[in-house]
Write a protein that holds these residues in place. Structure first.
Motif, mmCIF file in Angstrom:
data_model
loop_
_atom_site.group_PDB
_atom_site.id
_atom_site.type_symbol
_atom_site.label_atom_id
_atom_site.label_comp_id
_atom_site.label_asym_id
_atom_site.label_seq_id
_atom_site.Cartn_x
_atom_site.Cartn_y
_atom_site.Cartn_z
ATOM 1 N N HIS A 176 0.864 -1.193 0.000
ATOM 2 C CA HIS A 176 0.000 0.000 0.000
ATOM 3 C C HIS A 176 0.896 1.238 0.000
ATOM 4 N N TYR A 177 0.522 2.232 -0.813
ATOM 5 C CA TYR A 177 1.114 3.569 -0.680
ATOM 6 C C TYR A 177 0.016 4.433 -0.079
ATOM 7 N N SER A 178 0.078 4.709 1.173
ATOM 8 C CA SER A 178 -1.020 5.308 1.959
ATOM 9 C C SER A 178 -2.325 4.583 1.602
ATOM 10 N N THR A 179 -3.268 5.255 0.936
ATOM 11 C CA THR A 179 -4.543 4.563 0.688
ATOM 12 C C THR A 179 -4.545 3.772 -0.624
ATOM 13 N N HIS A 180 -3.493 3.975 -1.455
ATOM 14 C CA HIS A 180 -3.472 3.304 -2.772
ATOM 15 C C HIS A 180 -2.855 1.906 -2.648
ATOM 16 N N ILE A 181 -3.563 0.902 -3.195
ATOM 17 C CA ILE A 181 -3.034 -0.468 -3.150
ATOM 18 C C ILE A 181 -2.305 -0.734 -4.471
ATOM 19 N N LEU A 220 -0.205 -2.977 -17.847
ATOM 20 C CA LEU A 220 -0.259 -1.586 -18.302
ATOM 21 C C LEU A 220 0.548 -0.707 -17.346
ATOM 22 N N ASN A 221 0.786 0.547 -17.724
ATOM 23 C CA ASN A 221 1.455 1.495 -16.818
ATOM 24 C C ASN A 221 0.714 1.535 -15.490
ATOM 25 N N GLY A 222 1.465 1.431 -14.407
ATOM 26 C CA GLY A 222 0.854 1.540 -13.082
ATOM 27 C C GLY A 222 0.238 0.249 -12.575
ATOM 28 N N ALA A 223 0.409 -0.853 -13.303
ATOM 29 C CA ALA A 223 -0.197 -2.134 -12.883
ATOM 30 C C ALA A 223 0.438 -2.685 -11.608
ATOM 31 N N GLY A 224 1.694 -2.291 -11.341
ATOM 32 C CA GLY A 224 2.343 -2.737 -10.101
ATOM 33 C C GLY A 224 3.606 -3.560 -10.305
ATOM 34 N N LYS A 225 4.085 -3.662 -11.552
ATOM 35 C CA LYS A 225 5.230 -4.520 -11.873
ATOM 36 C C LYS A 225 6.501 -4.084 -11.131
ATOM 37 N N THR A 226 6.832 -2.802 -11.215
ATOM 38 C CA THR A 226 8.066 -2.316 -10.581
ATOM 39 C C THR A 226 7.971 -2.448 -9.068
ATOM 40 N N THR A 227 6.785 -2.238 -8.528
ATOM 41 C CA THR A 227 6.609 -2.381 -7.074
ATOM 42 C C THR A 227 6.889 -3.825 -6.655
ATOM 43 N N VAL A 228 6.436 -4.784 -7.464
ATOM 44 C CA VAL A 228 6.731 -6.196 -7.157
ATOM 45 C C VAL A 228 8.249 -6.413 -7.168
ATOM 46 N N PRO A 230 17.954 -2.146 -12.969
ATOM 47 C CA PRO A 230 16.733 -1.353 -12.802
ATOM 48 C C PRO A 230 16.460 -0.444 -13.993
ATOM 49 N N GLN A 231 15.263 0.177 -13.994
ATOM 50 C CA GLN A 231 14.936 1.138 -15.060
ATOM 51 C C GLN A 231 15.896 2.323 -15.016
ATOM 52 N N GLU A 232 16.147 2.806 -13.801
ATOM 53 C CA GLU A 232 17.105 3.906 -13.643
ATOM 54 C C GLU A 232 18.458 3.269 -13.361
ATOM 55 N N ASP A 287 14.289 -4.884 -15.201
ATOM 56 C CA ASP A 287 13.094 -4.041 -15.274
ATOM 57 C C ASP A 287 13.119 -3.279 -16.602
ATOM 58 N N GLU A 288 12.238 -3.660 -17.499
ATOM 59 C CA GLU A 288 12.144 -3.078 -18.849
ATOM 60 C C GLU A 288 13.520 -2.976 -19.515
ATOM 61 N N PRO A 289 14.151 -4.138 -19.781
ATOM 62 C CA PRO A 289 15.530 -4.112 -20.283
ATOM 63 C C PRO A 289 15.700 -3.485 -21.657
ATOM 64 N N THR A 292 8.227 -5.988 -19.131
ATOM 65 C CA THR A 292 8.292 -5.387 -20.467
ATOM 66 C C THR A 292 6.914 -4.919 -20.906
ATOM 67 N N HIS A 293 6.923 -3.895 -21.778
ATOM 68 C CA HIS A 293 5.684 -3.480 -22.441
ATOM 69 C C HIS A 293 5.625 -4.040 -23.857
ATOM 70 N N HIS A 294 6.698 -4.759 -24.256
ATOM 71 C CA HIS A 294 6.752 -5.297 -25.617
ATOM 72 C C HIS A 294 6.323 -6.758 -25.599
HETATM 73 N N1 LIG Z 1 6.336 5.961 -4.198
HETATM 74 C C1 LIG Z 1 5.061 5.879 -4.557
HETATM 75 N N2 LIG Z 1 4.111 6.554 -3.885
HETATM 76 C C2 LIG Z 1 2.799 6.462 -4.218
HETATM 77 N N3 LIG Z 1 2.341 5.709 -5.237
HETATM 78 C C3 LIG Z 1 3.243 5.022 -5.950
HETATM 79 C C4 LIG Z 1 4.652 5.068 -5.653
HETATM 80 N N4 LIG Z 1 5.303 4.265 -6.537
HETATM 81 C C5 LIG Z 1 4.345 3.752 -7.347
HETATM 82 N N5 LIG Z 1 3.130 4.203 -6.996
HETATM 83 C C6 LIG Z 1 1.844 3.851 -7.617
HETATM 84 O O1 LIG Z 1 1.684 2.439 -7.507
HETATM 85 C C7 LIG Z 1 1.118 1.910 -8.688
HETATM 86 C C8 LIG Z 1 2.030 0.847 -9.270
HETATM 87 O O2 LIG Z 1 3.216 1.467 -9.764
HETATM 88 P P1 LIG Z 1 4.388 0.654 -10.459
HETATM 89 O O3 LIG Z 1 5.491 1.620 -10.750
HETATM 90 O O4 LIG Z 1 4.708 -0.545 -9.650
HETATM 91 O O5 LIG Z 1 3.682 0.191 -11.818
HETATM 92 P P2 LIG Z 1 4.339 -0.434 -13.130
HETATM 93 O O6 LIG Z 1 3.462 -1.563 -13.518
HETATM 94 O O7 LIG Z 1 5.772 -0.744 -12.894
HETATM 95 O O8 LIG Z 1 4.177 0.741 -14.158
HETATM 96 P P3 LIG Z 1 5.112 1.163 -15.424
HETATM 97 O O9 LIG Z 1 4.848 0.145 -16.472
HETATM 98 O O10 LIG Z 1 4.576 2.505 -15.786
HETATM 99 O O11 LIG Z 1 6.550 1.194 -14.951
HETATM 100 C C9 LIG Z 1 0.873 3.089 -9.619
HETATM 101 O O12 LIG Z 1 -0.463 3.520 -9.450
HETATM 102 C C10 LIG Z 1 1.828 4.149 -9.115
HETATM 103 O O13 LIG Z 1 1.333 5.442 -9.358
#
Ligand SMILES: Nc1ncnc2c1ncn2[C@@H]1O[C@H](COP(=O)(O)OP(=O)(O)OP(=O)(O)O)[C@@H](O)[C@H]1O
Length: 244
Positions: A12-17, A37-45, A82-84, A159-161, A190-192
């Motif tokens: 969770h990022y505060s209220t966002h899962i 898709l963008n924001g699906a949660g891949k990088t967080t995993v 990593p991406q960066e 991460d997105e090589p 990857t997005h490809h």
């Molecule tokens: N530090 C943070 N604080 C708050 N929300 C975050 C933070 N990092 C990511 N998020 C949110 O968590 C969700 C998942 O993000 P994440 O970067 O894991 O997605 P992703 O699948 O890797 O996306 P992308 O393909 O764009 O890299 C998104 O809604 C993002 O906005």
């Protein structure tokens, strides 16, 4: 043997899962592509599995070592590109790898041997004396991957090589990844879709922080009666997002 296992892994990022009760099992030696898709949660995993982020709840292990209770034991098991990128721009390709090998405790002789091996593995010998800041995008990604190999990882995270690299450089990176395949477990995002299709043993599709589908590219295509992984992906995601 399971290389990675997660049980209800949640962030969770505060209220966002961002990641919601992820249950994932990846076998040793498998190449697993995480799609979404963008924001699906891949990088967080990936950030949780590489101990950059702490999970809010749930569990995960790498080679049966817990990421929460034994993060220090995880580090020698993994390599991360990593991406960066963590590449030092003013050092040469060779210096970047040697520096990292020395940081990880190699003697000068060992570091040189390891560096030569990595340059060979990633076909970077011609670039060895080039400053990193003068590398093309594709070569920069290759160096980043090379640096991730310094720890001789059991599990490599990419991460997105191939993000932002041209089509030829992308194919060359695929060759490099294919050469590494089997010698270690690889998790890539990857997005490809053609990349996932070309490289992955299995893919996992994430949507809204949840893992909505796993299977081989062939299985997912078959389920959606298509020859295109991209079409199958779009169909699975749209169904989840309520477009259909
Ligand atoms: N530090 C943070 N604080 C708050 N929300 C975050 C933070 N990092 C990511 N998020 C949110 O968590 C969700 C998942 O993000 P994440 O970067 O894991 O997605 P992703 O699948 O890797 O996306 P992308 O393909 O764009 O890299 C998104 O809604 C993002 O906005």
């Amino acid at each position: 043997m399971k290389a990675i296992e997660t049980v209800d892994l949640t962030k969770h990022y505060s209220t966002h899962i961002a990641v919601n009760q992820l249950n994932l099992s990846i076998k040793e030696g498998e190449l697993f592509a995480l799609l979404g898709l963008n924001g699906a949660g891949k990088t967080t995993v990936i950030n949780m599995l590489t101990t950059v982020l702490s999970p809010t709840s749930g569990e995960a292990t790498i080679h049966h070592v817990s990421i929460q209770t034994n993060p220090q034991q995880i580090k020698p098991l993994i390599g991360v590109s990593p991406q960066e990128s963590a590449v030092a721009p003013n050092l040469t390709v060779e210096e970047n790898i040697l520096l990292l090998a020395t940081i990880y405790g190699a003697s000068n002789k060992e570091a040189t041997k390891q560096c030569n091996q990595i340059l060979l593995q990633l076909d970077l010998q011609k670039e060895r004396t080039k400053k990193a800041k003068h590398l093309s995008g594709g070569m920069m990604r290759r160096l980043s991957m090379g640096m991730a190999l310094v720890t001789k990882p059991n599990v490599l995270f990419l991460d997105e090589p191939t993000a932002g690299v041209d089509v030829i450089a992308r194919r060359e990176l695929w060759n490099v990844i294919n050469e590494l395949k089997g010698s270690m477990t690889i998790v890539l995002t990857t997005h490809h879709m053609e990349e996932a299709d070309a490289l992955a043993d299995r893919v996992g599709i994430m949507a809204n922080g949840q893992l909505i589908k796993t299977g081989t590219p062939a299985e997912l295509k078959k389920q959606k009666h298509t020859h295109s992984l991209e079409d199958a992906f779009v169909s699975f995601v749209q169904l989840e997002e309520g477009y259909e």
